[in-house]
Motif scaffolding. Structure first.
Motif, PDB file in Angstrom:
ATOM      1  N   LEU A   1       2.114   1.910  -3.607  1.00 42.26           N
ATOM      2  CA  LEU A   1       1.090   2.354  -4.112  1.00 42.26           C
ATOM      3  C   LEU A   1       0.506   3.619  -3.986  1.00 42.26           C
ATOM      4  O   LEU A   1       0.398   4.647  -5.007  1.00 42.26           O
ATOM      5  N   LEU A   2       0.908   4.028  -2.738  1.00 39.24           N
ATOM      6  CA  LEU A   2       0.547   5.511  -2.360  1.00 39.24           C
ATOM      7  C   LEU A   2       1.720   6.574  -2.849  1.00 39.24           C
ATOM      8  O   LEU A   2       1.499   7.561  -3.404  1.00 39.24           O
TER       9      LEU A   2
ATOM     10  N   LYS B   1      -3.781   5.953   3.389  1.00 41.60           N
ATOM     11  CA  LYS B   1      -3.692   7.253   3.042  1.00 41.60           C
ATOM     12  C   LYS B   1      -2.571   8.066   3.161  1.00 41.60           C
ATOM     13  O   LYS B   1      -1.974   7.644   4.415  1.00 41.60           O
TER      14      LYS B   1
ATOM     15  N   ASN C   1      -6.874  -0.160  -1.209  1.00 38.14           N
ATOM     16  CA  ASN C   1      -6.018  -1.322  -1.203  1.00 38.14           C
ATOM     17  C   ASN C   1      -6.107  -1.876   0.243  1.00 38.14           C
ATOM     18  O   ASN C   1      -5.299  -1.640   1.252  1.00 38.14           O
TER      19      ASN C   1
ATOM     20  N   VAL D   1      -5.667   5.212  -1.517  1.00 32.09           N
ATOM     21  CA  VAL D   1      -5.510   4.158  -2.628  1.00 32.09           C
ATOM     22  C   VAL D   1      -6.588   3.214  -2.029  1.00 32.09           C
ATOM     23  O   VAL D   1      -6.596   2.969  -0.774  1.00 32.09           O
TER      24      VAL D   1
ATOM     25  N   SER E   1       0.858  -1.090   0.025  1.00 28.90           N
ATOM     26  CA  SER E   1       0.122   0.118  -0.114  1.00 28.90           C
ATOM     27  C   SER E   1       1.072   1.124   0.033  1.00 28.90           C
ATOM     28  O   SER E   1       0.509   2.184  -0.685  1.00 28.90           O
TER      29      SER E   1
ATOM     30  N   GLU F   1       2.972  10.816  -9.365  1.00 27.75           N
ATOM     31  CA  GLU F   1       2.163  11.012 -10.278  1.00 27.75           C
ATOM     32  C   GLU F   1       1.416  12.293 -10.441  1.00 27.75           C
ATOM     33  O   GLU F   1       1.376  13.264 -11.160  1.00 27.75           O
ATOM     34  N   GLN F   2       0.611  12.366  -9.118  1.00 26.27           N
ATOM     35  CA  GLN F   2       0.238  13.774  -8.934  1.00 26.27           C
ATOM     36  C   GLN F   2       0.953  15.023  -8.837  1.00 26.27           C
ATOM     37  O   GLN F   2       0.713  15.939  -9.399  1.00 26.27           O
TER      38      GLN F   2
ATOM     39  N   ILE G   1       3.720   5.964  -5.832  1.00 27.70           N
ATOM     40  CA  ILE G   1       3.518   6.052  -6.870  1.00 27.70           C
ATOM     41  C   ILE G   1       2.432   7.022  -7.334  1.00 27.70           C
ATOM     42  O   ILE G   1       2.498   8.086  -8.268  1.00 27.70           O
ATOM     43  N   LYS G   2       1.312   6.936  -6.730  1.00 26.42           N
ATOM     44  CA  LYS G   2       0.023   7.929  -7.115  1.00 26.42           C
ATOM     45  C   LYS G   2       0.285   9.445  -6.877  1.00 26.42           C
ATOM     46  O   LYS G   2       0.242  10.124  -7.343  1.00 26.42           O
ATOM     47  N   ILE G   3       0.868   9.598  -5.628  1.00 22.81           N
ATOM     48  CA  ILE G   3       1.190  10.937  -5.099  1.00 22.81           C
ATOM     49  C   ILE G   3       2.364  11.335  -6.150  1.00 22.81           C
ATOM     50  O   ILE G   3       2.436  12.607  -6.100  1.00 22.81           O
TER      51      ILE G   3
ATOM     52  N   ILE H   1      -4.194  11.964  -0.184  1.00 20.71           N
ATOM     53  CA  ILE H   1      -4.072  11.147  -1.461  1.00 20.71           C
ATOM     54  C   ILE H   1      -4.406   9.906  -0.759  1.00 20.71           C
ATOM     55  O   ILE H   1      -3.661   9.267   0.271  1.00 20.71           O
TER      56      ILE H   1
END
Length: 313
Positions: free
Chosen positions: A106-107, A155, A138, A136, A103, A113-114, A109-111, A134
């Motif tokens: 994933l967090l 988060k 998961n 996910v 998790s 990208e943002q 990577i997502k943050i 942010i």
């Protein structure tokens, strides 16, 4: 690999009057590797030389995942289940942390990208220090003898993420030189610069490689450190190492030519005894020595026993 996919004259300016120094910053999942190359323009074309290598296997992108899991997600997990950390055995905590790391990745990577979408935004500094969340989807589930526990929605806030990245990028290396647990991207960078006898102002270009460099905060920390350098960011940050190895193999095995001669990343040392019998380290090969190297004469060592013909190193 990068050069073979680019028009060298357009992406990198190689002066005819002085060599160009390029620092390759390769920050992957498990290592942070630095190479410093000198590229010169001569009548025979471009000439490349490896000045220094610094490998740092103690730091990779997975260390950021572990920090997010340990410092943020574990607290969320404990709070959501209304339980204290001391109620679990150390072995159980380690299992929980390992489950939370996915998790965390994933967090991250997502943050990242943002942040990449807004890195040129004038309000970037305010955003990265905000409490905007942010998250996910998961769900993490842990079964133990105390029951089943879950973390429904992991988060992280921009501010929390920035604080964690700061720990890997802004520590004063000199103040922590005796801290063997220090994991900082500038540890291998300063090591490579010292081996090459260069300062940060001597670096003309930074070439970013590796999945962990997709993080804009990592990019910003290097841009702040190498203020006079230009930055080369390939469209595919993760394929150039394997592609470059294939190109090198073709040239070396197919044509008998090295594009860049290999060098020793660290000095080669031998433990010897001085006149008083005290053991000390003696440098046989300096860091950055081209391999294979010319014959080296060492005239200040003696054999340990009469008629000894070989010294093992």
């Amino acid at each position: 690999s990068y050069i073979s996919n680019q028009d060298l004259k357009n992406s990198v300016y190689i002066s005819e009057d002085y060599p160009t120094n390029i620092l390759v910053f390769d920050f992957g999942a498990g290592t942070c590797d630095i190479s410093i190359l000198e590229i010169a323009n001569s009548t025979k074309g471009y000439r490349s030389k490896n000045l220094a290598i610094s490998r740092f296997e103690a730091l990779g992108g997975n260390n950021i995942d572990k920090a997010i899991a340990r410092n943020l997600l574990l607290k969320q997990f404990l709070n959501e289940n209304n339980i204290e950390e001391h109620e679990f055995r150390k072995k159980e905590i380690n299992i929980i942390l390992s489950r939370l790391e996915k998790s965390a990745e994933l967090l991250k990577i997502k943050i990242s990208e943002q942040l990449d979408l807004i890195k040129n935004n004038a309000d970037f500094v305010n955003i990265v220090n905000s409490n905007q969340i942010i998250q996910v989807n998961n769900r993490v589930q842990i079964r133990s003898k105390k029951g089943t526990f879950t973390l429904e929605t992991p988060k992280i806030t921009y501010k929390e993420f920035t604080k964690i990245i700061d720990d890997f990028t802004t520590i004063n290396i000199q103040e922590h030189e005796n801290d063997k647990d220090l994991k900082n991207i500038f540890t291998p960078i300063t090591s490579a610069l010292e081996k090459a006898h260069l300062s940060s102002q001597d670096i003309d270009y930074i070439l970013f490689i590796g999945g962990s460099v997709k993080n804009p905060l990592i990019q910003k920390s290097l841009k702040d450190y190498f203020e006079d350098s230009e930055y080369l960011i390939p469209s595919d940050l993760q394929a150039h190492v394997s592609s470059g190895a294939a190109i090198h193999s073709l040239m070396h095995n197919g044509y008998g030519k090295n594009l860049i001669d290999p060098i020793t990343s660290e000095p080669i040392l031998a433990m010897v005894k001085d006149g008083g019998g005290k053991e000390t380290l003696t440098t046989l090969l300096k860091a950055g020595t081209t391999i294979p190297c010319n014959d080296i004469t060492i005239d200040n060592l003696q054999i340990q026993r009469k008629n000894q013909a070989i010294i093992e190193i």
